[in-house]
Design a protein around this motif. Structure first.
Motif, mmCIF file in Angstrom:
data_model
loop_
_atom_site.group_PDB
_atom_site.id
_atom_site.type_symbol
_atom_site.label_atom_id
_atom_site.label_comp_id
_atom_site.label_asym_id
_atom_site.label_seq_id
_atom_site.Cartn_x
_atom_site.Cartn_y
_atom_site.Cartn_z
ATOM 1 N N GLU A 282 115.923 60.279 36.846
ATOM 2 C CA GLU A 282 116.170 61.272 37.915
ATOM 3 C C GLU A 282 116.777 62.543 37.341
ATOM 4 O O GLU A 282 116.425 63.662 37.749
ATOM 5 N N ALA A 283 117.691 62.388 36.371
ATOM 6 C CA ALA A 283 118.298 63.586 35.744
ATOM 7 C C ALA A 283 117.219 64.396 35.033
ATOM 8 O O ALA A 283 117.177 65.634 35.111
ATOM 9 N N LEU A 284 116.321 63.694 34.358
ATOM 10 C CA LEU A 284 115.239 64.379 33.636
ATOM 11 C C LEU A 284 114.301 65.091 34.621
ATOM 12 O O LEU A 284 113.894 66.238 34.410
ATOM 13 N N ALA A 285 113.981 64.399 35.718
ATOM 14 C CA ALA A 285 113.077 64.994 36.718
ATOM 15 C C ALA A 285 113.728 66.238 37.328
ATOM 16 O O ALA A 285 113.047 67.239 37.563
ATOM 17 N N ARG A 286 115.061 66.188 37.566
ATOM 18 C CA ARG A 286 115.751 67.370 38.130
ATOM 19 C C ARG A 286 115.661 68.545 37.173
ATOM 20 O O ARG A 286 115.375 69.675 37.564
ATOM 21 N N LEU A 287 115.917 68.277 35.895
ATOM 22 C CA LEU A 287 115.875 69.357 34.895
ATOM 23 C C LEU A 287 114.454 69.928 34.772
ATOM 24 O O LEU A 287 114.250 71.139 34.749
ATOM 25 N N ALA A 288 113.463 69.039 34.719
ATOM 26 C CA ALA A 288 112.064 69.489 34.559
ATOM 27 C C ALA A 288 111.650 70.346 35.756
ATOM 28 O O ALA A 288 110.927 71.325 35.605
ATOM 29 N N ARG A 289 112.167 70.012 36.925
ATOM 30 C CA ARG A 289 111.815 70.786 38.116
ATOM 31 C C ARG A 289 112.537 72.134 38.120
ATOM 32 O O ARG A 289 111.943 73.180 38.361
ATOM 33 N N ALA A 290 113.856 72.086 37.833
ATOM 34 C CA ALA A 290 114.642 73.330 37.910
ATOM 35 C C ALA A 290 114.213 74.328 36.845
ATOM 36 O O ALA A 290 114.117 75.524 37.106
ATOM 37 N N GLU A 291 113.915 73.864 35.649
ATOM 38 C CA GLU A 291 113.635 74.816 34.553
ATOM 39 C C GLU A 291 112.162 75.165 34.438
ATOM 40 O O GLU A 291 111.821 76.246 33.976
ATOM 41 N N PHE A 292 111.275 74.231 34.799
ATOM 42 C CA PHE A 292 109.852 74.462 34.531
ATOM 43 C C PHE A 292 108.966 74.264 35.758
ATOM 44 O O PHE A 292 107.752 74.400 35.660
ATOM 45 N N GLY A 293 109.572 73.905 36.917
ATOM 46 C CA GLY A 293 108.781 73.695 38.129
ATOM 47 C C GLY A 293 107.961 72.421 38.086
ATOM 48 O O GLY A 293 107.112 72.195 38.945
ATOM 49 N N LEU A 294 108.183 71.565 37.073
ATOM 50 C CA LEU A 294 107.338 70.366 36.926
ATOM 51 C C LEU A 294 107.699 69.316 37.969
ATOM 52 O O LEU A 294 108.870 69.104 38.274
ATOM 53 N N SER A 295 106.692 68.659 38.481
ATOM 54 C CA SER A 295 106.893 67.638 39.492
ATOM 55 C C SER A 295 106.752 66.265 38.839
ATOM 56 O O SER A 295 105.690 65.939 38.308
ATOM 57 N N LEU A 296 107.812 65.468 38.836
ATOM 58 C CA LEU A 296 107.754 64.136 38.212
ATOM 59 C C LEU A 296 108.100 63.070 39.249
ATOM 60 O O LEU A 296 109.280 62.823 39.520
ATOM 61 N N ALA A 297 107.090 62.472 39.850
ATOM 62 C CA ALA A 297 107.332 61.393 40.820
ATOM 63 C C ALA A 297 107.840 60.163 40.076
ATOM 64 O O ALA A 297 107.575 60.011 38.874
ATOM 65 N N ALA A 298 108.554 59.274 40.810
ATOM 66 C CA ALA A 298 109.129 58.073 40.184
ATOM 67 C C ALA A 298 108.043 57.248 39.475
ATOM 68 O O ALA A 298 108.300 56.624 38.439
ATOM 69 N N SER A 299 106.813 57.286 40.004
ATOM 70 C CA SER A 299 105.729 56.497 39.403
ATOM 71 C C SER A 299 105.388 56.987 37.984
ATOM 72 O O SER A 299 104.706 56.297 37.235
ATOM 73 N N LYS A 300 105.868 58.172 37.635
ATOM 74 C CA LYS A 300 105.537 58.711 36.297
ATOM 75 C C LYS A 300 106.518 58.240 35.214
ATOM 76 O O LYS A 300 106.403 58.633 34.055
ATOM 77 N N LYS A 301 107.495 57.412 35.613
ATOM 78 C CA LYS A 301 108.523 57.025 34.629
ATOM 79 C C LYS A 301 107.921 56.423 33.350
ATOM 80 O O LYS A 301 108.284 56.851 32.242
ATOM 81 N N PRO A 302 106.975 55.464 33.458
ATOM 82 C CA PRO A 302 106.414 54.909 32.198
ATOM 83 C C PRO A 302 105.700 55.965 31.359
ATOM 84 O O PRO A 302 105.801 55.966 30.132
ATOM 85 N N LEU A 303 105.014 56.889 32.041
ATOM 86 C CA LEU A 303 104.309 57.952 31.315
ATOM 87 C C LEU A 303 105.315 58.859 30.594
ATOM 88 O O LEU A 303 105.140 59.213 29.421
ATOM 89 N N VAL A 304 106.386 59.188 31.301
ATOM 90 C CA VAL A 304 107.419 60.045 30.710
ATOM 91 C C VAL A 304 108.018 59.341 29.490
ATOM 92 O O VAL A 304 108.231 59.958 28.434
ATOM 93 N N TYR A 305 108.261 58.031 29.634
ATOM 94 C CA TYR A 305 108.802 57.269 28.500
ATOM 95 C C TYR A 305 107.869 57.412 27.298
ATOM 96 O O TYR A 305 108.295 57.760 26.194
ATOM 97 N N SER A 306 106.581 57.179 27.522
ATOM 98 C CA SER A 306 105.680 57.165 26.358
ATOM 99 C C SER A 306 105.517 58.561 25.768
ATOM 100 O O SER A 306 105.380 58.729 24.568
ATOM 101 N N ARG A 307 105.551 59.581 26.631
ATOM 102 C CA ARG A 307 105.381 60.943 26.111
ATOM 103 C C ARG A 307 106.614 61.425 25.335
ATOM 104 O O ARG A 307 106.498 62.227 24.409
ATOM 105 N N LEU A 308 107.820 60.959 25.772
ATOM 106 C CA LEU A 308 109.033 61.500 25.142
ATOM 107 C C LEU A 308 109.605 60.623 24.035
ATOM 108 O O LEU A 308 110.489 61.072 23.289
#
Ligand SMILES: C[S@@+](CC[C@H](N)C(=O)[O-])C[C@H]1O[C@@H](n2cnc3c(N)ncnc32)[C@H](O)[C@@H]1O
Length: 288
Positions: A21-47
């Motif tokens: 959730e902290a990562l999703a807040r930062l990604a939204r505030a700084e870059f406008g990126l939308s990260l739904a909770a379902s993207k957590k595994p994808l975010v893990y693998s990408r980062l």
């Protein structure tokens, strides 16, 4: 099935819901990126590779790192990992046909022509625009510029260089290939775009959700396959800001899975597939 195949592997890095959730807040505030909770595994693998690169053992530590004011480069690595740079020459070719057949006859009468490729990635989009313009004008408008921006400084370095694997250029029409692509020195499998194209393009770093240090007006804006990463509010603000940057009658080209919505939708008329034209307001409706 063996026990080993069914047993759950422990994850290399801990990644709690609160970290996500902290990562999703930062990604939204700084870059406008939308990260739904379902993207957590994808975010893990990408980062995960960023955590390895920075020798960290948890996403909690990674969040502490990217929160530091001087970690600008890591925040760019973050956005780069969460988005893709996929692009190609003459992608969604109908936009270039509209540019040539509908817009260019008007532009040919102008002294000043401005086109913006917003989220240009490694450059095929602005170079395709440049080829279309240079091929279509019988004489070049004296003040012709293409602005090509992206948030990612590494991808912009590749764009400025203008070198591409030969097989990535197959969509470039053969007459354009012979006119503007030549073998890249020292890289036999690559070609390089000519100075004639590079000369009319200015590449610049720009985060689309921050302030824009220019005024326009533009005759056309290509912003394709970028807003797809943004949440709906950010997308709608972006369409409104693009409208303000376009002259009346100017074109907005967006990606195949994007749609214009929100208040700005009334300011545009549909002019083709994912193609919009800014309406000319009646004098009574124009801002004073
Ligand atoms: C999929 S590419 C699209 C490239 C090109 N427009 C096309 O359609 O072929 C998306 C690009 O958007 C850029 N991008 C993502 N978020 C951005 C932001 N907030 N501001 C500016 N560019 C951004 C990425 O760096 C990436 O190069």
């Amino acid at each position: 099935m063996s026990l080993a195949a069914t047993a759950e592997m422990p994850e290399e890095f801990s990644f709690s819901d609160a970290d996500f959730e902290a990562l999703a807040r930062l990604a939204r505030a700084e870059f406008g990126l939308s990260l739904a909770a379902s993207k957590k595994p994808l975010v893990y693998s990408r980062l995960a590779r960023r955590l390895r690169a920075r020798s960290l053992s948890s996403f909690h530590d990674y969040m502490k790192l990217v929160d530091c004011a001087d970690e600008v480069d890591e925040r760019l690595e973050l956005v780069s990992a969460l988005t893709t740079n996929v692009t190609s020459f003459f992608r969604e070719k109908h936009h270039f046909d509209t540019l040539r057949d509908v817009l260019m006859p008007e532009l040919a009468k102008q002294r000043r022509v401005r086109i913006w490729s917003a989220g240009c990635s490694s450059g095929p989009e602005p170079f395709s625009i440049a080829m279309t313009l240079l091929d279509g004008f019988s004489s070049l408008p004296p003040d012709l510029r293409i602005l090509a921006t992206d948030i990612d400084p590494a991808i912009l370095r590749r764009a400025r260089r203008g070198r591409y694997p030969r097989e990535d250029c197959s969509a470039v029409p053969p007459p354009f290939q012979s006119r503007w692509l030549s073998p890249a020195s020292g890289e036999p499998e690559h070609v390089e775009v000519s100075q004639d194209l590079k000369r009319i393009i200015s590449f610049a770093e720009l985060n689309l959700i921050c302030d824009w240090p220019f005024k326009g007006p533009f005759d056309a804006i290509f912003c394709r396959n970028v807003a797809i990463y943004f949440d709906q509010d950010t997308q709608q603000r972006l369409w409104t800001r693009f409208s303000a940057m376009l002259r009346a009658g100017g074109f907005l080209f967006i990606g195949h899975s994007e749609r214009l919505s929100g208040p700005a939708a009334h300011e545009f008329a549909t002019a083709g597939v994912t193609t919009y034209r800014k309406r000319v307001l009646p004098v009574s409706a124009q801002p004073t």
